[in-house]
Design an enzyme around this catalytic site. Structure first.
Site, PDB file in Angstrom:
ATOM      1  N   GLY A  80       6.417 -13.355  17.115  1.00  0.00           N
ATOM      2  CA  GLY A  80       7.153 -13.327  15.845  1.00  0.00           C
ATOM      3  C   GLY A  80       8.393 -12.458  15.981  1.00  0.00           C
ATOM      4  CE  LYS A  97      10.587  -5.175   6.850  1.00  0.00           C
ATOM      5  NZ  LYS A  97       9.789  -5.020   8.064  1.00  0.00           N
ATOM      6  CG  ASP A 106      10.142  -2.400  10.689  1.00  0.00           C
ATOM      7  OD1 ASP A 106       9.179  -2.079   9.975  1.00  0.00           O
ATOM      8  OD2 ASP A 106      10.964  -3.278  10.361  1.00  0.00           O
ATOM      9  N   GLY A 161      11.392 -13.123  16.064  1.00  0.00           N
ATOM     10  CA  GLY A 161      12.574 -13.531  15.300  1.00  0.00           C
ATOM     11  C   GLY A 161      12.574 -13.068  13.851  1.00  0.00           C
ATOM     12  CB  ALA A 167      -0.901  -0.007   1.229  1.00  0.00           C
TER      13      ALA A 167
HETATM   14  P1  NAP Z   1       9.684 -12.015   8.168  1.00  0.00           P
HETATM   15  O1  NAP Z   1      11.029 -11.455   8.423  1.00  0.00           O
HETATM   16  O2  NAP Z   1       9.509 -12.988   7.051  1.00  0.00           O
HETATM   17  O3  NAP Z   1       9.209 -12.704   9.535  1.00  0.00           O
HETATM   18  C1  NAP Z   1       8.039 -13.454   9.590  1.00  0.00           C
HETATM   19  C2  NAP Z   1       7.751 -13.814  11.031  1.00  0.00           C
HETATM   20  O4  NAP Z   1       6.488 -14.477  11.090  1.00  0.00           O
HETATM   21  C3  NAP Z   1       8.769 -14.780  11.649  1.00  0.00           C
HETATM   22  O5  NAP Z   1       8.891 -14.506  13.015  1.00  0.00           O
HETATM   23  C4  NAP Z   1       8.097 -16.143  11.418  1.00  0.00           C
HETATM   24  O6  NAP Z   1       8.513 -17.149  12.322  1.00  0.00           O
HETATM   25  C5  NAP Z   1       6.656 -15.765  11.702  1.00  0.00           C
HETATM   26  N1  NAP Z   1       5.700 -16.694  11.127  1.00  0.00           N
HETATM   27  C6  NAP Z   1       5.428 -16.875   9.821  1.00  0.00           C
HETATM   28  N2  NAP Z   1       4.461 -17.809   9.677  1.00  0.00           N
HETATM   29  C7  NAP Z   1       4.115 -18.206  10.938  1.00  0.00           C
HETATM   30  C8  NAP Z   1       3.177 -19.148  11.457  1.00  0.00           C
HETATM   31  N3  NAP Z   1       2.386 -19.856  10.644  1.00  0.00           N
HETATM   32  N4  NAP Z   1       3.101 -19.273  12.790  1.00  0.00           N
HETATM   33  C9  NAP Z   1       3.872 -18.540  13.607  1.00  0.00           C
HETATM   34  N5  NAP Z   1       4.796 -17.634  13.178  1.00  0.00           N
HETATM   35  C10 NAP Z   1       4.903 -17.490  11.852  1.00  0.00           C
HETATM   36  O7  NAP Z   1       8.620 -10.879   7.887  1.00  0.00           O
HETATM   37  P2  NAP Z   1       8.567  -9.364   8.451  1.00  0.00           P
HETATM   38  O8  NAP Z   1       9.120  -8.434   7.454  1.00  0.00           O
HETATM   39  O9  NAP Z   1       9.119  -9.353   9.821  1.00  0.00           O
HETATM   40  O10 NAP Z   1       6.984  -9.111   8.485  1.00  0.00           O
HETATM   41  C11 NAP Z   1       6.173  -9.814   9.397  1.00  0.00           C
HETATM   42  C12 NAP Z   1       4.795  -9.161   9.496  1.00  0.00           C
HETATM   43  O11 NAP Z   1       4.909  -7.819   9.940  1.00  0.00           O
HETATM   44  C13 NAP Z   1       4.057  -9.098   8.167  1.00  0.00           C
HETATM   45  O12 NAP Z   1       2.725  -9.431   8.397  1.00  0.00           O
HETATM   46  C14 NAP Z   1       4.148  -7.638   7.749  1.00  0.00           C
HETATM   47  O13 NAP Z   1       3.031  -7.218   7.009  1.00  0.00           O
HETATM   48  C15 NAP Z   1       4.154  -6.960   9.101  1.00  0.00           C
HETATM   49  N6  NAP Z   1       4.805  -5.638   9.043  1.00  0.00           N
HETATM   50  C16 NAP Z   1       4.022  -4.521   9.120  1.00  0.00           C
HETATM   51  C17 NAP Z   1       4.594  -3.279   9.080  1.00  0.00           C
HETATM   52  C18 NAP Z   1       3.738  -2.049   9.184  1.00  0.00           C
HETATM   53  O14 NAP Z   1       4.223  -0.947   8.934  1.00  0.00           O
HETATM   54  N7  NAP Z   1       2.503  -2.171   9.584  1.00  0.00           N
HETATM   55  C19 NAP Z   1       5.972  -3.147   8.960  1.00  0.00           C
HETATM   56  C20 NAP Z   1       6.746  -4.301   8.878  1.00  0.00           C
HETATM   57  C21 NAP Z   1       6.149  -5.553   8.919  1.00  0.00           C
HETATM   58  P3  NAP Z   1       9.805 -18.068  12.020  1.00  0.00           P
HETATM   59  O15 NAP Z   1      10.985 -17.248  12.433  1.00  0.00           O
HETATM   60  O16 NAP Z   1       9.587 -19.267  12.825  1.00  0.00           O
HETATM   61  O17 NAP Z   1       9.784 -18.341  10.528  1.00  0.00           O
END
Ligand code: NAP
Length: 305
Positions: free
Chosen positions: A149, A87, A124, A151, A37
């Site tokens: 989450g 990232k 973030d 990690g 978005a």
């Molecule tokens: P990422 O680095 O890929 O991390 C994903 C995280 O989700 C990891 O901790 C992973 O655990 C966990 N995960 C994935 N599937 C799971 C499941 N089925 N059950 C439990 N844990 C699960 O991604 P990211 O960049 O940090 O983003 C993560 C989320 O934050 C996304 O939904 C994104 O939209 C949101 N976000 C929002 C903003 C905002 O401005 N609003 C900014 C940044 C991110 P493992 O380590 O075990 O794989």
């Protein structure tokens, strides 16, 4: 402007974008990226400030990231945002990283600096802090925080930011619990070790963590798909809990629905995205961002207008 450009497009940027009204000098890089978005929000800001350029989406696969980032200076880019799954990778590629990025272990905003240097930042944590204050009416420093989450890229950044903000207690939970050990060590360098709890993701650990937390921040991607379950069962949530879901792809995420049925207050991540956009704009242009214009564009996009 195409909805999504590819690495092959970036390699031939001058030709591919030759017919654009405005030069494309900003982008968000991710895999996948079609859902982002950010373009309407940033394009509204650029237009309101009379900056004659546009912001687009770039679908970049992980193995293309280094080459894509190194192409940006020669293609005339001012900067980019990086999202899932880039990232962590971006931190290893940039030439310089600010304190927030080094603490977070990730980069989500890059500015093309002097001589084409790639300067990395992480927005973030700041985005989360401002959004929690606006949406839930509390300051991070007064909270005992549970990061779900922790990690992942956002989770590490948010956890580090909470420690830096000196929250009252910090609980880190991740599906792959091993990822939390280096994070815990890094946090312990700036925050009292006895105020950190680390746990694997299971119902017993969640129940204990919720007992000793006021604010839950979901940084896992669980809830991005409409059919996903809530990361926390409603039965474990009490009315006193505040729940912030960083996911912004739905008005009512699975976690928010669970919070509602437990009588607790919650918010989704759209306002966090807004404040991250504000910080990124200020990094790129060294001037205040037009927050109201960005908010209107972002929320209109989210409402599907
Ligand atoms: P990422 O680095 O890929 O991390 C994903 C995280 O989700 C990891 O901790 C992973 O655990 C966990 N995960 C994935 N599937 C799971 C499941 N089925 N059950 C439990 N844990 C699960 O991604 P990211 O960049 O940090 O983003 C993560 C989320 O934050 C996304 O939904 C994104 O939209 C949101 N976000 C929002 C903003 C905002 O401005 N609003 C900014 C940044 C991110 P493992 O380590 O075990 O794989």
């Amino acid at each position: 402007m195409k909805a999504v450009y590819t690495f092959a497009d970036l390699q031939s940027w001058e030709t591919v974008t030759a017919d654009e009204k405005l030069p494309l000098r900003l982008a968000v890089l991710g895999d996948p990226i079609a859902h982002s978005a950010s373009p309407p929000m940033h394009n509204a800001a650029l237009s309101a400030c009379g900056l004659e350029m546009a912001y687009c989406r770039l679908h970049i696969h992980p193995e293309e990231l280094a080459a894509a980032l190194h192409l940006l200076p020669s293609k005339g880019f001012v900067g980019v945002n990086c999202t899932i799954p880039h990232k962590g990778g971006a931190l290893a590629i940039v030439d310089e990283a600010d304190t927030h990025a080094r603490l977070a272990g990730s980069v989500n905003t890059i500015r093309i600096g002097k001589d084409g240097l790639l300067e990395g930042f992480s927005t973030d944590g700041l985005g989360l802090e401002r959004a929690v204050s606006e949406q839930l009416g509390v300051e991070l420093s007064t909270m005992r925080v549970l990061v779900l989450g922790a990690g992942g890229g956002a989770g590490q950044a948010v956890s580090m930011h909470c420690a830096n903000a000196d929250v009252r207690h910090l609980t880190l939970i991740n599906r792959t619990v091993e990822k939390l050990h280096p994070l815990q060590e890094a946090i312990a360098e700036i925050y009292p070790r006895e105020q950190i709890s680390v746990a694997a993701w299971n119902d017993a650990a969640l129940a204990k963590a919720l007992d000793q937390s006021d604010l839950v921040v979901n940084c896992s991607s669980l809830g991005m798909k409409p059919e996903d379950p809530s990361p926390i069962p409603a039965s474990l949530i009490a009315p006193r809990h505040l729940l912030f879901d960083t996911i912004y792809t739905a008005d009512h995420t699975p976690l928010m629905r669970a919070a509602e049925s437990a009588g607790a207050r919650s918010a989704n991540g759209l306002t966090m995205l807004l404040y991250q956009g504000e910080v990124a704009f200020e990094i790129w242009f060294q001037r205040p961002a037009p927050l109201d214009v960005m908010r209107e564009a972002l929320f209109a996009q989210a409402r599907g207008k």
